[in-house]
Scaffold this active site. Structure first.
Site, PDB file in Angstrom:
ATOM      1  N   ASP A 232      86.011  34.138  53.324  1.00  0.00           N
ATOM      2  CA  ASP A 232      86.803  34.168  52.105  1.00  0.00           C
ATOM      3  C   ASP A 232      87.064  35.579  51.613  1.00  0.00           C
ATOM      4  OD1 ASP A 232      87.804  32.465  49.820  1.00  0.00           O
ATOM      5  OD2 ASP A 232      86.388  33.718  48.725  1.00  0.00           O
ATOM      6  N   GLU A 296      90.129  35.693  55.786  1.00  0.00           N
ATOM      7  CA  GLU A 296      91.224  35.525  54.828  1.00  0.00           C
ATOM      8  C   GLU A 296      91.634  36.897  54.304  1.00  0.00           C
ATOM      9  OE1 GLU A 296      92.407  33.357  50.644  1.00  0.00           O
ATOM     10  OE2 GLU A 296      90.572  34.500  50.834  1.00  0.00           O
TER      11      GLU A 296
HETATM   12  C1  NOJ Z   1      90.213  32.406  48.329  1.00  0.00           C
HETATM   13  C2  NOJ Z   1      90.029  30.919  48.313  1.00  0.00           C
HETATM   14  O1  NOJ Z   1      90.844  30.338  49.283  1.00  0.00           O
HETATM   15  C3  NOJ Z   1      90.363  30.470  46.905  1.00  0.00           C
HETATM   16  O2  NOJ Z   1      90.483  29.086  46.819  1.00  0.00           O
HETATM   17  C4  NOJ Z   1      89.321  31.029  45.965  1.00  0.00           C
HETATM   18  O3  NOJ Z   1      89.659  30.703  44.639  1.00  0.00           O
HETATM   19  C5  NOJ Z   1      89.220  32.553  46.100  1.00  0.00           C
HETATM   20  N1  NOJ Z   1      89.243  33.014  47.456  1.00  0.00           N
HETATM   21  C6  NOJ Z   1      87.943  33.064  45.466  1.00  0.00           C
HETATM   22  O4  NOJ Z   1      86.842  32.685  46.247  1.00  0.00           O
END
Ligand code: NOJ
Ligand code: MG
Length: 564
Positions: A232, A296
């Site tokens: 993440d 991500e």
């Molecule tokens: C990316 C995640 O996909 C999202 O859903 C989340 O709110 C943020 N990162 C914070 O962790």
């Protein structure tokens, strides 16, 4: 230059300009084969399937649907966070990195899910959320009171000063969810950093003990049998230690708009790349390169590409961020080429069109493009990523004001999966579901689409099946015909396939001589007006926002290519 595994090596000099050349990759790089060949299927557990009627999806619900997941043909299942959590950011706020939220089940259920997936030849990824924990994590409480090692597990900074006795935040940094990225803690009398919600304090990666703790989290799940992680929000892992104000972007002056700041101190810092390197080395050393990470990263292409490592790829979000409903075929070709051309030698491409943070494809791009987008990502060279429900063409659900849960508006794309046309779309037998379903479940659902000879689901499955027979390209190029039509070729051992898409809002006629063969329709989007097996003679006539895969025997094609 992109390097993919191929059987033969071809000389760059022979290629036409702008054609991407794929060379023989050495297998020394350790990217697992299953990562390369697979489709990654994202499961959003709370919305997948509710086995106990409490209105929340759970692990048992996923286990019950493993035969369906297998039938799609996907190779890796990624579970969005299932950890213990107060669910203030739907599980991206973790209060115990090594346990499961009781609403989802137990560690034994996870083990069973892993084992059953493995038995069916599928890998299982979890979500790893390294940037922050929940403020309910015991570490955070210990940190507030400066107890033990956890004292320095978070990013604590003194106030910049005081105004009328009130503390002033250290700098102008803003949270991704709005407002200041700093929250004052009355106990510690310092500010803590939160790049997301105030209930998500940022972890301090300048502390080697914390880094070790987070490596241990990875080990814990690897040892349970997890094959990899989606990591993440990695660009935010480390911040510049000078805590200086971020400058405004040219022409932007709103101090409360995060988009106005140039994130030179909070994103993609050199130390962030270093932390990821440590994770990468750990997988190589301790797990013999058998595990994989996908990261991500929403950033500019040059920054995204820097995240490639032996055991990890950054997600490619450019088909979301740079390809829109209004985009032309020329723009599509550019998005694909710019990405492929930047990938470092030996590294592997991937394609994402949706996730739980983005409006669904059918809503964002229009329902007419659902099949075309699925076909596109499944046929481009590299790993494809599908968010649950995209295979049946789910669209965003309508969320009434009194039903809103997410503070930044992402509920609509997170609505439960539509399995059939019974109560709650077959998702739950309960009286209430955690989020409402899209009311179109009477029509858009797995059961109905399985029964129909032609549906989004049938197109998805047939394309995925074709994908399995395709060789990695020795050369690859997205061609355009005029402004609105794009096409590219993929080969199996014996055949050549052309994917052709019309992005125009009116019909396009494409002479088959452009493609170079008199082909047969192999797959057609629901709105293409063709049936599988149709012979195309002089012209392919494609309705607005539709696409086909055409089949042409290799031999004929090679002859044509030689004479071109
Ligand atoms: C990316 C995640 O996909 C999202 O859903 C989340 O709110 C943020 N990162 C914070 O962790
Ligand atoms: Mg349940």
């Amino acid at each position: 230059m992109v390097i993919l595994e191929t059987e033969c090596q071809i000389s760059a000099a022979m290629m036409l300009p702008a054609v991407l050349v794929f060379l023989l990759a050495t297998s020394a790089l350790g990217i697992p084969d299953w990562w390369k060949t697979s489709v990654l299927y994202q499961i959003y557990p709370r919305s997948y399937s509710d086995s106990d009627g409490d209105g929340n999806g759970d692990i048992r619900g996923i286990i019950n649907h493993l035969p369906y997941i297998k039938s799609l043909g996907v190779g890796v299942v990624w579970l969005s966070p299932i950890y213990s959590s107060p669910w203030q950011d739907m599980g991206y706020d973790i209060s115990n990195f090594k346990d499961v939220h009781p609403k989802y089940g137990t560690l034994d259920d996870v083990k069973e899910l892993i084992d059953k997936s493995h038995q069916q030849g599928m890998k299982v990824f979890m979500d790893f959320v390294p940037n922050h924990s929940s403020d309910q994590h015991p570490w955070f409480n210990a940190s507030r009171y400066s107890v033990g090692d956890a004292k320095d597990y978070y990013v604590w900074v003194n106030p910049k000063g005081y105004l009328g006795g009130k503390p002033i935040p250290p700098n102008n940094w803003l949270s991704n969810f709005g407002g200041s990225a700093w929250e004052y803690d009355e106990v510690r009398k310092q500010y803590y950093l939160h790049e997301f919600g105030p209930y998500q304090p940022d972890l301090n990666y300048r502390n080697p003990k914390l880094v070790e703790q987070m490596k241990d989290v990875l080990r814990f799940w690897f040892n349970l049998g997890i094959d990899g992680f989606r990591c993440d929000t990695v660009p935010h892992l480390v911040e510049d230690s000078s805590f200086k104000d971020e400058p405004f972007l040219p022409g932007c002056t709103d101090p409360n708009n995060r988009g106005c700041l140039d994130h030179i101190y909070t994103e993609n810092q050199p130390e962030t790349y270093d932390v990821l390197k440590q994770f990468d080395e750990m997988i190589q050393k301790e797990y013999n390169s058998t595990r994989y990470l996908v990261l991500e990263v929403y950033a500019s292409l040059d920054k995204v590409i820097k995240y490639y490592q032996q055991q990890s790829s950054p997600f490619n979000f450019f088909l979301i961020t740079d390809f829109k409903r209004d985009s032309t075929a020329v723009e599509l070709a550019k998005v694909v080429h710019d990405y492929l051309q930047s990938i470092p030698s030996g590294m592997w491409p991937n394609w994402v069109v949706g996730n739980h943070d983005q409006s669904r494809v059918g809503t964002r791009m229009g329902e007419d493009l659902i099949d075309s987008m699925n076909m596109l990502i499944l046929l481009l060279p590299g790993t494809a990523v599908t968010f649950q429900g995209e295979e049946i063409g789910m669209t965003d659900a309508y969320i009434r004001k009194d039903q809103v849960l997410d503070s930044v508006g992402r509920d609509p794309q997170r609505s439960p999966v539509q399995w059939d046309s019974t109560k709650n779309g077959g998702f739950s037998t309960g009286d209430k579901t955690w989020l409402p379903l899209n009311s179109n479940y009477w029509r858009v659902n797995v059961k109905a689409e399985t029964a129909k000879p032609k549906s989004h689901l049938s197109v998805y499955k047939k394309t995925l099946e074709l994908r399995r027979n395709l060789k990695n390209p020795t050369d690859f190029k997205v061609n355009t015909y005029g402004k609105w039509v794009a096409y590219f070729k993929r080969d199996s051992e014996t055949e050549s396939y052309f994917y052709v898409i019309n992005l125009n809002d009116r019909e396009e006629m494409i002479p088959t001589s452009v493609i170079g063969a008199s082909p047969t329709v192999y797959i057609a989007s629901e709105n293409a007006g063709y049936s599988e097996g149709n012979k195309i003679s002089e012209y392919l006539v494609l309705p607005p926002r539709s696409s086909v895969v055409l089949l042409a025997p290799n031999k004929m094609l090679n002859k044509l290519l030689r004479s071109a």
